[in-house]
Structures are given as C-alpha cells and as structure tokens.
Motif scaffolding. Structure first.
Motif, PDB file in Angstrom:
ATOM      1  N   ALA A   1       1.537  13.594  -2.660  1.00 45.38           N
ATOM      2  CA  ALA A   1       1.596  12.497  -1.692  1.00 45.38           C
ATOM      3  C   ALA A   1       0.534  12.664  -0.604  1.00 45.38           C
ATOM      4  N   ALA A   2       0.369  13.899  -0.129  1.00 39.91           N
ATOM      5  CA  ALA A   2      -0.619  14.135   0.936  1.00 39.91           C
ATOM      6  C   ALA A   2      -2.041  13.916   0.429  1.00 39.91           C
ATOM      7  N   VAL A   3      -2.357  14.427  -0.761  1.00 36.11           N
ATOM      8  CA  VAL A   3      -3.701  14.259  -1.321  1.00 36.11           C
ATOM      9  C   VAL A   3      -3.996  12.784  -1.573  1.00 36.11           C
ATOM     10  N   ALA A   4      -3.002  12.062  -2.115  1.00 32.71           N
ATOM     11  CA  ALA A   4      -3.197  10.626  -2.351  1.00 32.71           C
ATOM     12  C   ALA A   4      -3.408   9.882  -1.036  1.00 32.71           C
ATOM     13  N   THR A   5      -2.678  10.282  -0.008  1.00 40.01           N
ATOM     14  CA  THR A   5      -2.837   9.626   1.287  1.00 40.01           C
ATOM     15  C   THR A   5      -4.217   9.881   1.875  1.00 40.01           C
ATOM     16  N   LEU A   6      -4.721  11.085   1.707  1.00 35.81           N
ATOM     17  CA  LEU A   6      -6.015  11.442   2.302  1.00 35.81           C
ATOM     18  C   LEU A   6      -7.201  10.841   1.557  1.00 35.81           C
ATOM     19  N   PHE A   7      -7.045  10.560   0.266  1.00 35.76           N
ATOM     20  CA  PHE A   7      -8.172  10.041  -0.507  1.00 35.76           C
ATOM     21  C   PHE A   7      -7.982   8.576  -0.918  1.00 35.76           C
ATOM     22  N   VAL A   8      -6.846   8.266  -1.515  1.00 30.27           N
ATOM     23  CA  VAL A   8      -6.635   6.921  -2.046  1.00 30.27           C
ATOM     24  C   VAL A   8      -6.460   5.907  -0.914  1.00 30.27           C
ATOM     25  N   MET A   9      -5.638   6.255   0.094  1.00 32.88           N
ATOM     26  CA  MET A   9      -5.380   5.291   1.167  1.00 32.88           C
ATOM     27  C   MET A   9      -6.643   4.924   1.947  1.00 32.88           C
ATOM     28  N   PRO A  10      -7.485   5.874   2.387  1.00 30.62           N
ATOM     29  CA  PRO A  10      -8.721   5.465   3.084  1.00 30.62           C
ATOM     30  C   PRO A  10      -9.643   4.617   2.218  1.00 30.62           C
TER      31      PRO A  10
ATOM     32  N   LEU B   1       0.808  -1.222   0.000  1.00 25.61           N
ATOM     33  CA  LEU B   1       0.000   0.000   0.000  1.00 25.61           C
ATOM     34  C   LEU B   1       0.842   1.274   0.000  1.00 25.61           C
ATOM     35  N   PRO B   2       1.913   1.388   0.821  1.00 24.61           N
ATOM     36  CA  PRO B   2       2.727   2.601   0.757  1.00 24.61           C
ATOM     37  C   PRO B   2       3.362   2.832  -0.610  1.00 24.61           C
ATOM     38  N   LEU B   3       3.700   1.740  -1.305  1.00 26.17           N
ATOM     39  CA  LEU B   3       4.286   1.901  -2.642  1.00 26.17           C
ATOM     40  C   LEU B   3       3.267   2.492  -3.609  1.00 26.17           C
ATOM     41  N   VAL B   4       1.986   2.213  -3.393  1.00 29.69           N
ATOM     42  CA  VAL B   4       0.954   2.824  -4.236  1.00 29.69           C
ATOM     43  C   VAL B   4       0.982   4.337  -4.085  1.00 29.69           C
ATOM     44  N   ILE B   5       1.039   4.809  -2.833  1.00 31.85           N
ATOM     45  CA  ILE B   5       1.067   6.256  -2.590  1.00 31.85           C
ATOM     46  C   ILE B   5       2.353   6.858  -3.154  1.00 31.85           C
ATOM     47  N   GLY B   6       3.484   6.205  -2.940  1.00 36.93           N
ATOM     48  CA  GLY B   6       4.748   6.713  -3.470  1.00 36.93           C
ATOM     49  C   GLY B   6       4.746   6.798  -4.975  1.00 36.93           C
TER      50      GLY B   6
ATOM     51  N   GLY C   1       9.687   8.217  -0.375  1.00 37.90           N
ATOM     52  CA  GLY C   1       9.841   8.283   1.071  1.00 37.90           C
ATOM     53  C   GLY C   1       8.622   8.844   1.781  1.00 37.90           C
ATOM     54  N   LEU C   2       8.104   9.980   1.303  1.00 39.83           N
ATOM     55  CA  LEU C   2       6.941  10.571   1.958  1.00 39.83           C
ATOM     56  C   LEU C   2       5.695   9.719   1.759  1.00 39.83           C
ATOM     57  N   GLY C   3       5.563   9.121   0.588  1.00 40.28           N
ATOM     58  CA  GLY C   3       4.433   8.223   0.375  1.00 40.28           C
ATOM     59  C   GLY C   3       4.421   7.104   1.405  1.00 40.28           C
ATOM     60  N   ILE C   4       5.602   6.572   1.686  1.00 41.33           N
ATOM     61  CA  ILE C   4       5.716   5.510   2.690  1.00 41.33           C
ATOM     62  C   ILE C   4       5.435   6.067   4.088  1.00 41.33           C
TER      63      ILE C   4
ATOM     64  N   ALA D   1       9.510   4.737   9.692  1.00 36.49           N
ATOM     65  CA  ALA D   1       9.415   5.710   8.609  1.00 36.49           C
ATOM     66  C   ALA D   1      10.773   6.325   8.310  1.00 36.49           C
ATOM     67  N   ALA D   2      11.538   6.641   9.352  1.00 36.05           N
ATOM     68  CA  ALA D   2      12.865   7.228   9.159  1.00 36.05           C
ATOM     69  C   ALA D   2      13.801   6.262   8.447  1.00 36.05           C
ATOM     70  N   ALA D   3      13.772   4.995   8.852  1.00 40.62           N
ATOM     71  CA  ALA D   3      14.627   3.997   8.200  1.00 40.62           C
ATOM     72  C   ALA D   3      14.276   3.856   6.725  1.00 40.62           C
ATOM     73  N   LEU D   4      12.976   3.825   6.436  1.00 42.35           N
ATOM     74  CA  LEU D   4      12.537   3.671   5.048  1.00 42.35           C
ATOM     75  C   LEU D   4      12.891   4.894   4.209  1.00 42.35           C
ATOM     76  N   LEU D   5      12.683   6.089   4.759  1.00 45.89           N
ATOM     77  CA  LEU D   5      12.994   7.302   4.015  1.00 45.89           C
ATOM     78  C   LEU D   5      14.502   7.480   3.860  1.00 45.89           C
TER      79      LEU D   5
END
Length: 747
Positions: free
Chosen positions: A317-326, A204-209, A243-246, A652-656
């Motif tokens: 990334a923020a818009v995708a997180t707020l709409f696509v992720m939910p 799922l995080p890769l989708v947002i990224g 990174g931010l998507g994740i 999140a820090a490790a991934l980014l």
C-alpha cells in the motif's frame, strides 16, 4: 529519496503506471492461487510445547489422537437393537477401510459402555483423520460428505470433534468474508464520494486499496508454498489493504488539492505532495509494520500468518501510494475534481484548514482539565472490564448454535458419561511394566473430577480396576504406553485446565517422563506460550515506535506521550470487547456465545489497533511538527495542525472502521470480536485521543513537548526526517479553468 520519486512520477507518469499495471497483472495471476495454499485450520499451538510433542508421539506410535467424532443416532430400538447393531458394525467396517482414517473405535466393536448415551439412543464412533493440517482438512471434508446424514437402516450420523469444527470454520470464514466485503465496499465508496465530493477523487483510493490486496495475495501465495499460513490472513488482507490504501490516498489527495487551491502548478503540487505527505505515508507505514512484525515472535503460525499478511499489505500500500498515486495525480491535474457531486462546491477558494477541528483544539487547549477529565473517565470506565479478563482458545462455540459440530459437542456433554473426545492424553515414550503402569493409572483415577482412566491393561475408576480384562490393547506398545484420562468437565473450563496441572503433577512410573496432551492441555500450553512471549512483543513494539517517532520529531517526549495515549485508547477498546464477548452483554443482539477472550485474537487485535493508532499519530504529528518548525508556538501549531489534519484523520478513521466493522456480521464470534474491537479502537483513537487528549497533552507539556538531550538532538539533526520541504511556488490566482475545492465533507 522522496525528491527522486517526485521527479520520476512527474516526468514519466505514464511509464510508472504501465509498469505498475504489468506488476498488478502478474501479482493477480500469482495471487489467484493463494486460497489453495493456505491452511483452513490449526495454527494455534506451539510446536515446542509439551502437548504438541505428545501429539507427535501419539501420531507416530498410536495412530493419532481422536479428532473426529461421529455421533450415530439409532431408530426406536436404540443402539443395541438388531438393525442398529448390524448397521453400526457395517459403518465401522466401512470406516476402517478408509485410507485416511486410523484408530477407529466404536461402541459396537470395542464394547465400551461410555461410548453409548445414557438413554441408549446414540453411540459414538471415534477416529483419527490422517495428514498434516492441509491434507487433514481435505480428508475430513471427504469423510463428512460420504458418511454424515442418513446411513444404513435408519441410522442418522452427525460429525463433531476438532476435524469437523475446522471444516465448518473454513467454510464459514469464506462466507463471512464475502458478506463483509459486500457491505464494506459499497459503503466505503459512498463515504468516499461524501468525503471527496467528486467521482474521480473517490475512485483513486480504491485503486491503491486494490493494488495492496492483489499484491498481498501474491505474497501469501508464495509464502503458502514455503511455510504454514492460515487462511484467516485473507480477512486481514482485505480489511487492512482497503483501509490503508484509502488512508494513504486520502492524505496524498488532500495535500495535492491543498497546493492546487494555493495556486501551485500541477507538477509542483505533485512534487510537494510527495515530499510532505509522501514522507508521512512512509513513516506511518513503518510504524504500523513494526507493530504487526512483533507477531513474528510467537511460535503459533496463526499469529505469524497475520504478520505476513499485515506487513505485506502495508508495504504494498505504501509503495503504491508513493509511486502510483503521484503518477495519477500528475496526469489528472485539476481533473481530480471531475464528476462533482450535487452537494459539493468548487466554485470559490477555501482554506484547507477545517474550522471545526481548529476550534475544538483551541477550546481543549484553553480548558485542558475541563475537557480531558470526562474523556479519560469514560475511557477508563470502558477499560475496567479488563480487571476480570480471562483467556481461552477457539472451539466449537465460536460457530453458530446450529452448526453441526457444535450440536454434537453439546450432545456429548449432556448425553454421555464423560467426554472421550476431550480426554486428557498421557503418553510415555518408552517401555513400562504392568505394575508401575497400573499404580500410575490408579493414582490418576482417584482425582475427584476423573470419571475413568483407560490403559492397555485395564480401566480404573476411583483408584480401583473397573473389571478384569477391561483394558484397551491398542493403548499399549512394547516401546510406549498411552493413558486416557476421561472427565465430565466442560472442555476448556477453569476446572478442566486445573485437571491438566494436577495430572502433570502426579508422580510417574520410575524412569519415565510422560507427556500430556489433549484439548485442555493444548489450551494451557498455548496460553503459557503466548503469555511468555507477550512481554517481548510489547517491548519490540514500544522500542521501534519510540525510535521511529524520535526520528520523525527529534523529541524523546513525543514518543512517550504517543505510547501512553495509545495504551489508554487500546485499553478502552479491549475492555469494551471483554464486556461484550466475555461477560455476554449484547450477545443476543449479535448472536454469539459468551466465552473467555480468545488469546490469539486478543493479541492480534492489540497489535493491529496499536499500529493503526500510530498511523493517525503520524498524520497529526507530522503537520504539527511542520508548523512548529516554521516558527509557530506549540499552541498555535497544534490548533492549526489539527485544523489541517482533523478532517483527514476523521474521514480516514471512518472509512477504515467500516472495513473492520463489516466483520461484525460474521458468524464466527472471534472474527466479530476482532472486527468490532479494531473498528472501535480506530474511532476512539481518531476522536477522543486525536481530538482531545493530544491537544491537552501538548498544552500541559508546552515547550518541553519537543525536548531531546543534546546528543540525541544532534543525532536527529543529522539522520532524522520530518515532513518539511520547500513550499510550492504560489501563483496569484489559479490557472484558467481550474477548480478549487471547498471543504464540504465535514467528516
């Protein structure tokens, strides 16, 4: 607003995903042309600086400054041998026929001794490649493909100068990007599997990224057709987008799973996730975007390009997180845990609170001095190299040692008397009579570091004419004069920069206002331009960060505490990079050449690392504030808040950091510095600052951590936002068939 987003994604998840999918396809089609519209070189100069204005006059009236040097090596007879001389003359004649070249000057046709090497085996051909930044890049590539290598009767040609450096940089950045992504993406996916423990949750995080990167490519393609945008913005887009998507997806999924584990229905878990974690994502994105938007105050389009890319990727990334992720979570429900990894266990309930981080926070708050002093000592020691920091701009030394343009530059410094390609150029935009021009050039030639001064009427050495008729008529026009000041100083050295200041201080011919250009003048002007606007950029970052954190917390103390701690962590990261890339430690291990810190990349790293530090500040502070608003005292709120968010922030820090550390494999040294410095800043902030210094600061501040004057408190009560909201209704036990996550990540 967040309630409406939650309702939309819960009631119409398929519609949201269909619309999002169509938009991604459209953005993908548009973004496919981004590379062709971005500039592969340039962007480091201020268009209003003296050196840039001088270049414009030279381009208009003298055919442009030298930006291409062809270093011609002759066979055993040397460059004066009959065969070499004939081959050289043929080469020059062919070059003068090229429609993209101007001001072609060589040893064979100009007879300038300094264009021949000391051993007589090599000779220089100087030229100016026409066109704007984009056209020039294509023109240089064509010239190099046709003329470098073997030519004529035994001649060997290698290319140097700014044009050749730019060509090799543009090729290398693409290679570095491919290699970095080839490392970062598989490693990130592996870490996601470890963190989430299931295949579905990890994807799922890769989708947002992916959505963030594709959307930003589309933005850059549009902007590239309207204004100058550097191709290096692509590097930031991929690293920050992934990174931010994740980061954002990790926060949302973790909060969603937490509510499921508490027994909430899927729809209610989604609603509460959007109201809480979604609000945090919005504020986090705003703080990071504010930091990167400060790059717009600089006139260099290289820095502005990173603002375009950074702000764009954050918003998408923020818009995708707020709409696509939910919407995805609403459709998946408990299936978010599908594809369980062998090491993961979902067979029994577990608290969302991570005991390790809670214990660390508790220990730190009980013994603040014992835990904080060693951490501060290490960070201050890491920052200490900043006391000796010096700044420069990118040149051929950022390329690998075997790069052709770098080898040519080294040969020019070692084998020739003076470096014509790095001369200081003076242009007088107006008529000048011979007498005042001679007096001015003679005075310039008296400087201890000047090898010679060339004008249209003569060449001067040590205050005297070199020989009768030794001038270059091409340097004179009835309405303008050009003067070339040649030294043997290393380009961009402190002495070369001092020479620029000394040249500008020489009294010019009466009634004239000379403009000074050249490699070293551009460096001096670039440093002055960036340094002059840096206080404004820092002020904008500080003010916007303060305002956003105040709106988020209702406290005037929390923003000040966050700014102070962020500056400590950034100082440590920048100091470590200075220790490496300027002072030369670990140079042999990573394969770079020590040199002054690149001015533009240092500013860029500061703004990005600061923004990402605020990203994690919001993650942690939002949960602490939520618990404090529920009635817990400051110590309990901090311990429980870090217990809930510590694993998220560290993961999140490790991934980014992986996305940025991957650029440590780059062959371009300033990209190495940028990637490694940003990755290090992220880890320092997530571990030392969030894990130790934040709890210590909150312990020392106590109740005053939430202080605000009465008028501001009332303002926040009316307009502020926080991660509050009604809790989801809990069921006595999970729905039949549901799986409850056990925290096994430990990241």
């Amino acid at each position: 607003m967040f309630e409406r987003i939650a309702e939309l994604t819960v009631r119409r998840p398929k519609l949201v995903l269909v619309v999002a999918g169509l938009l991604v396809v459209l953005m993908g089609v548009l973004g496919a042309g981004a590379f062709g519209k971005l500039l592969s070189g340039g962007g480091f100069d201020d268009s209003a600086s003296e050196s840039t204005r001088a270049k414009q006059v030279i381009d208009k009236k003298f055919g442009g400054e030298t930006n291409l040097v062809l270093l011609v090596r002759a066979p055993d007879g040397g460059v004066d041998g009959p065969a070499a001389k004939q081959g050289g003359q043929t080469l020059v004649a062919d070059l003068k026929k090229e429609k993209h070249l101007d001001n072609v000057i060589s040893y064979w046709d100009a007879g300038i001794p300094e264009l021949r090497s000391k051993d007589g085996r090599q000779a220089m051909v100087l030229a100016h490649v026409k066109g704007d930044d984009s056209e020039r890049a294509e023109n240089v590539k064509g010239i190099l493909e046709h003329y470098t290598g073997r030519y004529g009767p035994g001649l060997t040609i290698r290319a140097g100068g700014a044009g050749a450096v730019g060509d090799e940089l543009s090729e290398q950045v693409v290679k570095d990007l491919v290699l970095a992504e080839a490392i970062a993406v598989p490693l990130t996916l592996l870490l996601l599997l470890v963190v989430f423990g299931s295949v579905v949750a990890a994807l799922l995080p890769l989708v947002i990224g992916t959505v963030a990167v594709v959307g930003t490519f589309a933005e850059l393609a549009v902007l590239g057709g309207l204004t100058d945008v550097s191709v290096f913005a692509i590097n930031l887009t991929t690293a920050l987008g992934l990174g931010l998507g994740i980061d954002y997806a990790l926060l949302m999924i973790s909060r969603f799973r937490e509510h499921l584990a508490a027994g909430a229905e899927v729809d209610e878990a989604v609603r509460h996730t959007v109201r809480t974690a979604g609000r945090t994502v919005a504020f986090s994105a705003a703080t990071v975007a504010a930091a990167l938007a400060s790059l717009l105050v600089f006139p260099q389009f290289f820095l502005r390009s990173f603002a375009y890319a950074g702000v764009g990727v954050i918003i998408v990334a923020a818009v995708a997180t707020l709409f696509v992720m939910p919407a995805l979570l609403a459709l998946l429900g408990h299936r978010v845990n599908s594809g369980r990894m062998p090491w993961a266990r979902f067979d029994r309930p577990a608290s969302a609170r991570t005991p390790l981080w809670g214990r660390i926070a508790g220990t730190v708050m009980r013994r603040p001095a014992l835990t904080a002093i060693p951490v501060l000592a290490v960070l201050l020691l890491a920052a200490s190299p900043l006391l000796g920091i010096t700044f420069g701009t990118a040149d051929e030394r950022v390329l690998p040692e075997d790069a052709q343009s770098r080898e040519v530059s080294a040969a020019l410094r070692a084998d020739f008397d003076g470096n014509d390609a790095a001369a200081v150029h003076i242009v007088v935009d107006g008529p000048v009579t011979e007498g005042p021009l001679a007096a001015y050039a003679s005075e310039l030639s008296r400087h201890r570091d000047v090898v010679r001064v060339a004008t249209s009427t003569g060449t001067y050495i040590g205050g005297r004419p070199a020989a009768p008729g030794a001038g270059n008529p091409a340097l004179g026009r009835p309405d303008a004069q050009r003067i070339d000041v040649v030294s043997a100083l290393a380009p961009k050295s402190d002495a070369a920069q001092d020479l620029v200041a000394d040249v500008r201080a020489v009294t010019p011919p009466p009634g004239t206002h000379p403009l000074v250009s050249g490699t070293d003048a551009e460096l001096v002007d670039s440093k002055d331009s960036i340094g002059g606007r840096l206080p404004l950029a820092i002020a904008l970052v500080a003010v916007t960060t303060f305002l956003l954190l105040f709106l988020f917390t209702g406290s005037v103390v929390q923003p000040l505490r966050a700014l102070l701690l962020n500056m400590i962590s950034l100082g440590a990261a920048l100091g470590a990079m200075t220790w490496m890339f300027q002072d030369g430690h670990l140079a042999s291990l990573f394969g770079f050449t020590p040199q002054p810190m690149d001015t533009s990349m240092t500013v860029l790293m500061f703004c990005i690392a600061f923004g990402l530090s605020m990203d994690y500040e919001v993650f942690v502070l939002s949960r602490i504030k939520e618990l404090h608003d529920e009635g817990k005292d400051t110590e309990s709120a901090v311990v429980d808040g870090l217990g809930h968010t510590g694993r998220i922030v560290s993961a999140a820090a490790a991934l980014l950091a992986v996305s940025f550390f991957a650029f440590g494999t780059a062959e371009i040294s300033f990209m190495q510095m940028f990637g490694m410095g940003t990755g290090l800043a992220i880890l320092i902030d997530a571990i030392a600052v969030r894990g130790v210094l934040v709890p210590v600061a909150m312990r020392l501040l106590g109740r005053s951590a939430w202080y605000a004057p009465g008028p501001l408190r009332r303002f926040h009560d009316r307009f502020g936002l926080s991660e509050g909201g009604p809790a989801p209704a809990a069921a006595p036990k999970p729905p039949v068939g549901a799986v409850i996550e056990k925290d096994t990540a430990g990241v």
